[in-house]
Design an enzyme around this catalytic site. Structure first.
Site, mmCIF file in Angstrom:
data_model
loop_
_atom_site.group_PDB
_atom_site.id
_atom_site.type_symbol
_atom_site.label_atom_id
_atom_site.label_comp_id
_atom_site.label_asym_id
_atom_site.label_seq_id
_atom_site.Cartn_x
_atom_site.Cartn_y
_atom_site.Cartn_z
ATOM 1 C CE LYS A 22 14.446 -15.016 23.722
ATOM 2 N NZ LYS A 22 15.300 -13.271 24.203
ATOM 3 C CG ASN A 23 18.084 -14.504 25.789
ATOM 4 O OD1 ASN A 23 17.221 -13.517 24.795
ATOM 5 N ND2 ASN A 23 18.550 -14.573 26.963
ATOM 6 C CB CYS A 116 11.114 -4.169 28.289
ATOM 7 S SG CYS A 116 11.458 -5.599 29.859
ATOM 8 N NE ARG A 121 15.761 -5.788 30.971
ATOM 9 C CZ ARG A 121 15.310 -6.738 30.014
ATOM 10 N NH1 ARG A 121 14.336 -6.978 29.675
ATOM 11 N NH2 ARG A 121 16.017 -7.558 29.113
ATOM 12 N N PRO A 122 17.913 -0.222 32.764
ATOM 13 C CG PRO A 122 18.646 -0.531 34.992
ATOM 14 C CD PRO A 122 17.694 -1.217 34.144
ATOM 15 C CB ILE A 123 21.880 0.819 28.330
ATOM 16 C CG1 ILE A 123 21.005 2.602 28.482
ATOM 17 C CG2 ILE A 123 20.439 0.199 28.273
ATOM 18 C CD1 ILE A 123 21.112 2.896 26.624
ATOM 19 C CG ASP A 124 23.291 1.683 34.640
ATOM 20 O OD1 ASP A 124 22.552 1.256 34.450
ATOM 21 O OD2 ASP A 124 23.983 1.641 36.085
ATOM 22 C CG LEU A 125 25.986 -1.728 34.519
ATOM 23 C CD1 LEU A 125 25.338 -3.228 35.092
ATOM 24 C CD2 LEU A 125 27.290 -1.221 35.367
ATOM 25 C CG ASP A 305 15.412 -14.973 30.966
ATOM 26 O OD1 ASP A 305 16.102 -14.853 30.457
ATOM 27 O OD2 ASP A 305 15.038 -14.232 31.523
ATOM 28 N NE ARG A 397 10.234 -10.318 23.009
ATOM 29 C CZ ARG A 397 10.364 -10.583 24.040
ATOM 30 N NH1 ARG A 397 10.060 -9.926 24.775
ATOM 31 N NH2 ARG A 397 11.823 -10.208 24.619
HETATM 32 C C1 EPZ Z 1 19.457 -10.682 28.940
HETATM 33 O O1 EPZ Z 1 19.098 -9.431 29.187
HETATM 34 C C2 EPZ Z 1 18.747 -11.485 28.194
HETATM 35 N N1 EPZ Z 1 18.490 -10.895 27.474
HETATM 36 C C3 EPZ Z 1 17.557 -11.407 29.327
HETATM 37 O O2 EPZ Z 1 16.822 -12.747 28.724
HETATM 38 C C4 EPZ Z 1 17.900 -12.082 30.563
HETATM 39 O O3 EPZ Z 1 16.933 -12.273 31.591
HETATM 40 C C5 EPZ Z 1 19.128 -11.212 31.529
HETATM 41 O O4 EPZ Z 1 20.206 -11.519 30.154
HETATM 42 C C6 EPZ Z 1 19.660 -11.946 32.963
HETATM 43 O O5 EPZ Z 1 20.245 -13.117 32.493
HETATM 44 C C7 EPZ Z 1 18.859 -11.095 26.658
HETATM 45 O O6 EPZ Z 1 20.311 -12.198 26.486
HETATM 46 C C8 EPZ Z 1 18.385 -10.488 25.319
HETATM 47 P P1 EPZ Z 1 21.239 -7.985 32.668
HETATM 48 P P2 EPZ Z 1 19.781 -8.171 29.598
HETATM 49 O O7 EPZ Z 1 21.702 -6.709 31.539
HETATM 50 O O8 EPZ Z 1 21.290 -7.696 29.362
HETATM 51 C C9 EPZ Z 1 20.250 -4.760 35.414
HETATM 52 C C10 EPZ Z 1 14.845 -13.540 27.639
HETATM 53 O O9 EPZ Z 1 13.913 -13.606 29.049
HETATM 54 N N2 EPZ Z 1 21.644 -4.182 35.128
HETATM 55 O O10 EPZ Z 1 22.072 -8.954 32.620
HETATM 56 O O11 EPZ Z 1 18.845 -6.644 29.520
HETATM 57 C C11 EPZ Z 1 19.363 -5.103 35.405
HETATM 58 O O12 EPZ Z 1 18.062 -3.685 35.272
HETATM 59 C C12 EPZ Z 1 15.832 -12.384 28.412
HETATM 60 O O13 EPZ Z 1 15.092 -14.232 27.411
HETATM 61 C C13 EPZ Z 1 21.860 -2.729 35.502
HETATM 62 O O14 EPZ Z 1 21.491 -2.101 36.340
HETATM 63 O O15 EPZ Z 1 20.320 -8.533 30.951
HETATM 64 C C14 EPZ Z 1 19.221 -6.276 35.441
HETATM 65 O O16 EPZ Z 1 18.762 -6.262 37.260
HETATM 66 C C15 EPZ Z 1 15.068 -11.857 29.371
HETATM 67 N N3 EPZ Z 1 22.182 -1.537 34.259
HETATM 68 C C16 EPZ Z 1 20.596 -7.282 35.728
HETATM 69 O O17 EPZ Z 1 20.999 -6.196 35.260
HETATM 70 C C17 EPZ Z 1 22.817 -2.109 32.782
HETATM 71 O O18 EPZ Z 1 23.184 -1.237 32.709
HETATM 72 C C18 EPZ Z 1 20.136 -8.398 34.906
HETATM 73 O O19 EPZ Z 1 20.515 -7.817 33.501
HETATM 74 C C19 EPZ Z 1 22.478 -3.053 32.755
HETATM 75 C C20 EPZ Z 1 21.506 -4.187 33.480
#
Ligand code: EPZ
Length: 418
Positions: A22-23, A116, A121-125, A305, A397
């Site tokens: 999925k990911n 969610c 789930r911030p997107i600052d990075l 996950d 999902r």
């Molecule tokens: C991906 O989400 C996966 N989703 C998630 O799977 C998975 O849990 C996660 O990576 C970690 O492995 C998809 O690939 C579609 P991250 P993503 O950005 O990209 C922080 C599932 O169950 N962060 O690696 O959103 C965030 O708060 C889903 O299949 C920032 O601070 O994960 C978290 O603490 C759930 N700023 C950490 O990074 C940002 O801009 C990990 O998030 C982005 C993230």
């Protein structure tokens, strides 16, 4: 609405073939707008997140058709750079579209993908990385408007190895002017799969799987016929269920190195595990000893996950397990439901203390999120007596044919309409 009816206590035997991850499929679908030639992705699972991403592609003007388990995407007529707000709400990972829509249209508009079920789930990075590539970003009224007449390669250091941010930056850099270097990049196998997909389209991306990824911008990308990697989280869920219930399964489609951290814990629990290429054989007598500590970490650490499903296994292992969830803020919603089955779980912030009990008893359970819902199924398969799991939309999902695959392993599980 549907529910599962599960009569627990059965051991699980048989084989499971992984769905495409999925990911991985989600970012690959987002990447398909980078070319106006046909893109074919094989083994695409019929799960809600994929259906929603396909809806988003259709809304921006792509033509998508399903041919058996393949998705064929034609983006020649893609016209809109706006991701529809209602679909962003449905699918957080629509934020991956930012990078590819910017590369295609040099503009992108998306409503702020809020938090969610599992955290803020911030997107600052994502946004700081795009700014480094020359993207002008205006955030107002709940929308993010991006403009980049020219995308230019840059050096980017991620404060955290975010999967989504790494993928978005790659998608925005593949046709940028010059070279982009992403340091402290995520190392998840799905990133390497995205790299292979893009390079098969004519991109020049190197280093995925390591901490530094280099992207050399190219002028154009061509169509591709691609088979993604297997879903390591799906396969990990079946391995955990069999470890907990007892039995023997052989999984295929996910190489051991993609879930090495989980296999290491399951061996410590007392499971016998043999691996060869993309096959994993797990044997368990269903009487497990606990491990002291499980901490979720970015890859190659223990996957967040898999935390919920593994915690369900810990509820009947002999001994006490300390679980620490380092990535998301609210990923223990399932704990209250497990306690209703007789589990001894104490949650404080990001830590859960799980004391193994002799047995769980069946109960009427409500899924709260995707992996938490899978955890309730794992617990119900182990429990004595009948359980029901409602609100299956979360599980749908991410798991294709979940009840069908479990039934084939000997589980007494039925999906009924209520
Ligand atoms: C991906 O989400 C996966 N989703 C998630 O799977 C998975 O849990 C996660 O990576 C970690 O492995 C998809 O690939 C579609 P991250 P993503 O950005 O990209 C922080 C599932 O169950 N962060 O690696 O959103 C965030 O708060 C889903 O299949 C920032 O601070 O994960 C978290 O603490 C759930 N700023 C950490 O990074 C940002 O801009 C990990 O998030 C982005 C993230």
């Amino acid at each position: 609405m549907d529910k599962y009816i599960i009569d627990g206590g059965e051991k699980l035997y048989g084989e499971v073939v992984a769905q495409s991850a999925k990911n991985t499929v989600l970012p690959l679908l987002a990447a398909s707008v980078l070319t106006d030639e046909q893109v074919k992705i094989r083994g695409v699972p019929t799960i809600a997140d994929v259906e929603n991403m396909m809806r988003i592609l259709t809304e921006v003007g792509c033509k998508i058709r399903r041919q058996k388990d393949c998705a064929i995407i034609d983006s020649a007529n893609a016209v809109s750079h706006e991701i529809p707000p209602r679909l962003t709400k449905e699918l957080r990972s629509s934020v991956f579209m930012l990078g590819s829509v910017l590369t295609r249209f040099h503009r992108a508009k998306i409503s702020y993908p809020g938090g969610c079920d599992i955290g803020l789930r911030p997107i600052d990075l994502h946004l700081s990385g795009l700014k480094r590539l020359g993207v002008e970003i205006i955030e107002e009224g709940g929308y993010i408007e991006c403009k980049a007449d020219k995308l230019t390669g840059a050096e980017i250091l991620l404060d955290f190895p975010s999967v989504g941010a790494t993928e978005n930056i790659i998608l925005a850099a593949v046709k940028a002017q010059g070279i982009t270097v992403i340091r402290n990049a995520a190392k998840e196998p799905e990133i390497a799969d995205l790299q292979n997909f893009l390079n098969a389209m004519g991109a020049k991306v190197y280093g995925a799987g390591g901490g530094t990824i280099v992207v050399e911008g190219v002028r154009r990308l061509h169509g591709v016929d691609y088979t993604p990697i297997g879903d390591r989280i799906e396969i990990g869920t079946y391995l955990i269920a069999t470890a907990s219930c007892g039995g023997e399964i052989e999984t295929s489609g996910v190489p051991a190195e993609n879930i090495a951290a989980l296999l290491h814990k399951l061996r410590e629990n007392g499971c016998k595990i043999y691996t060869k290429n993309d096959k994993i054989i797990l044997r368990s007598n269903g009487v497990l000893k606990s491990v002291d500590l499980v901490e979720t970490m970015p890859f190659p650490g223990f996957p967040t996950d898999m935390q919920a499903q593994y915690s369900a296994l810990c509820t009947t292992a002999r001994g006490t397990t300390l679980v620490v969830e380092n990535l998301f803020e609210t990923r223990y919603k399932y704990a209250g439901e497990l306690k209703r089955m007789g589990a001894d779980v104490t949650v404080r912030g990001r830590t859960a203390v799980i004391r193994g009990v002799e047995k769980l008893h069946g109960a009427r359970l409500t899924a709260g999120d995707l992996r938490g819902g899978a955890a309730l199924v794992v617990a119900a398969l182990k429990a004595e007596g009948r359980s029901e799991v409602i609100d299956l939309s979360h599980i749908d999902r991410g798991y294709a044919d979940f009840e069908y695959k479990l039934k084939k392993l000997g589980a007494k599980i039925r999906r009924v309409r209520i």
